[in-house]
Design a protein around this motif. Structure first.
Motif, PDB file in Angstrom:
ATOM      1  N   MET A   1       0.928  -1.850   0.187  1.00 33.26           N
ATOM      2  CA  MET A   1      -0.348  -0.161   0.043  1.00 33.26           C
ATOM      3  C   MET A   1       0.551   1.256  -0.126  1.00 33.26           C
ATOM      4  N   TYR A   2       0.438   1.900  -0.185  1.00 26.16           N
ATOM      5  CA  TYR A   2       0.488   3.608  -0.371  1.00 26.16           C
ATOM      6  C   TYR A   2       0.137   4.317   0.389  1.00 26.16           C
ATOM      7  N   ASN A   3       0.316   5.605   1.448  1.00 21.03           N
ATOM      8  CA  ASN A   3      -0.181   5.899   2.347  1.00 21.03           C
ATOM      9  C   ASN A   3       0.356   7.648   2.303  1.00 21.03           C
ATOM     10  N   PRO A   4      -0.760   8.518   1.420  1.00 19.54           N
ATOM     11  CA  PRO A   4       0.149   9.384   1.231  1.00 19.54           C
ATOM     12  C   PRO A   4       0.124  10.671   1.774  1.00 19.54           C
ATOM     13  N   ASN A   5      -0.428  10.028   3.426  1.00 19.29           N
ATOM     14  CA  ASN A   5      -0.097  11.449   4.826  1.00 19.29           C
ATOM     15  C   ASN A   5       1.288  11.041   5.509  1.00 19.29           C
ATOM     16  N   THR A   6       1.868   9.652   4.551  1.00 15.02           N
ATOM     17  CA  THR A   6       2.972  10.272   5.441  1.00 15.02           C
ATOM     18  C   THR A   6       4.348   9.828   4.222  1.00 15.02           C
ATOM     19  N   ASN A   7       3.367   9.910   2.573  1.00 20.11           N
ATOM     20  CA  ASN A   7       4.228   9.623   1.454  1.00 20.11           C
ATOM     21  C   ASN A   7       5.870   8.549   1.059  1.00 20.11           C
TER      22      ASN A   7
ATOM     23  N   THR B   1       5.861   4.457   0.948  1.00 18.86           N
ATOM     24  CA  THR B   1       4.903   2.835   0.244  1.00 18.86           C
ATOM     25  C   THR B   1       5.622   2.162   1.257  1.00 18.86           C
ATOM     26  N   HIS B   2       4.508   0.071   1.284  1.00 20.81           N
ATOM     27  CA  HIS B   2       4.720  -0.676   2.759  1.00 20.81           C
ATOM     28  C   HIS B   2       4.687  -2.032   1.480  1.00 20.81           C
TER      29      HIS B   2
ATOM     30  N   ALA C   1       5.915  -3.222   6.764  1.00 18.42           N
ATOM     31  CA  ALA C   1       7.553  -2.443   6.074  1.00 18.42           C
ATOM     32  C   ALA C   1       7.086  -1.504   4.973  1.00 18.42           C
ATOM     33  N   VAL C   2       7.994  -0.855   5.932  1.00 21.81           N
ATOM     34  CA  VAL C   2       8.126   0.652   4.698  1.00 21.81           C
ATOM     35  C   VAL C   2       9.345  -0.125   3.556  1.00 21.81           C
ATOM     36  N   PHE C   3       8.425   0.180   2.105  1.00 18.57           N
ATOM     37  CA  PHE C   3       9.517  -0.315   1.017  1.00 18.57           C
ATOM     38  C   PHE C   3      10.322   1.345   0.743  1.00 18.57           C
ATOM     39  N   CYS C   4       9.427   1.906   0.856  1.00 20.26           N
ATOM     40  CA  CYS C   4      10.079   3.382  -0.063  1.00 20.26           C
ATOM     41  C   CYS C   4       9.032   4.538   0.497  1.00 20.26           C
ATOM     42  N   ARG C   5       9.745   5.627   0.405  1.00 17.71           N
ATOM     43  CA  ARG C   5       9.137   6.753   0.425  1.00 17.71           C
ATOM     44  C   ARG C   5       9.017   7.113  -1.286  1.00 17.71           C
ATOM     45  N   GLY C   6       7.699   7.959  -1.047  1.00 14.48           N
ATOM     46  CA  GLY C   6       7.191   7.671  -2.899  1.00 14.48           C
ATOM     47  C   GLY C   6       5.931   7.042  -2.779  1.00 14.48           C
ATOM     48  N   ASN C   7       5.395   7.139  -4.441  1.00 13.57           N
ATOM     49  CA  ASN C   7       4.591   6.216  -4.204  1.00 13.57           C
ATOM     50  C   ASN C   7       4.955   5.187  -5.222  1.00 13.57           C
TER      51      ASN C   7
ATOM     52  N   ALA D   1       6.360  -0.415  -8.350  1.00 15.62           N
ATOM     53  CA  ALA D   1       7.367  -1.504  -7.773  1.00 15.62           C
ATOM     54  C   ALA D   1       7.375  -2.557  -7.131  1.00 15.62           C
ATOM     55  N   LEU D   2       6.242  -3.353  -7.002  1.00 22.51           N
ATOM     56  CA  LEU D   2       5.842  -4.398  -6.622  1.00 22.51           C
ATOM     57  C   LEU D   2       5.431  -4.996  -7.064  1.00 22.51           C
ATOM     58  N   VAL D   3       4.941  -4.891  -8.529  1.00 20.48           N
ATOM     59  CA  VAL D   3       4.593  -5.994  -9.238  1.00 20.48           C
ATOM     60  C   VAL D   3       6.122  -6.882  -9.410  1.00 20.48           C
ATOM     61  N   ASP D   4       5.142  -8.352  -9.952  1.00 16.86           N
ATOM     62  CA  ASP D   4       6.371  -8.795 -10.514  1.00 16.86           C
ATOM     63  C   ASP D   4       5.859  -9.111 -12.463  1.00 16.86           C
TER      64      ASP D   4
END
Length: 66
Positions: free
Chosen positions: A37-43, A45-46, A51-57, A61-64
């Motif tokens: 998921m992407y949380n726009p409030n904290t910018n 992606t999890h 667990a946090v994957f990265c900052r931004g949307n 990148a999570l898709v194979d």
């Protein structure tokens, strides 16, 4: 809620992004498996485990793509 589709170069659906009422975006494989998921409030992606994957949307990148 609104859905957007992630497609491969041939136009085949690979995953869908669902935008929720709180503006969170969740991504699912075609079989319904939750990827993250992407949380726009904290910018951020999890991963599906929270667990946090990265900052931004970066949901795509999570898709194979293979």
């Amino acid at each position: 809620m609104a859905d957007s589709w992630i497609k491969d170069k041939n136009g085949k659906n690979l995953a869908r992004i669902r935008v929720e009422s709180n503006d969170y975006q969740r991504i699912y494989e075609l079989n319904g498996h939750y990827l993250g998921m992407y949380n726009p409030n904290t910018n951020t992606t999890h991963y599906s485990n929270g667990a946090v994957f990265c900052r931004g949307n970066a949901l795509t990148a999570l898709v194979d793509f293979n």
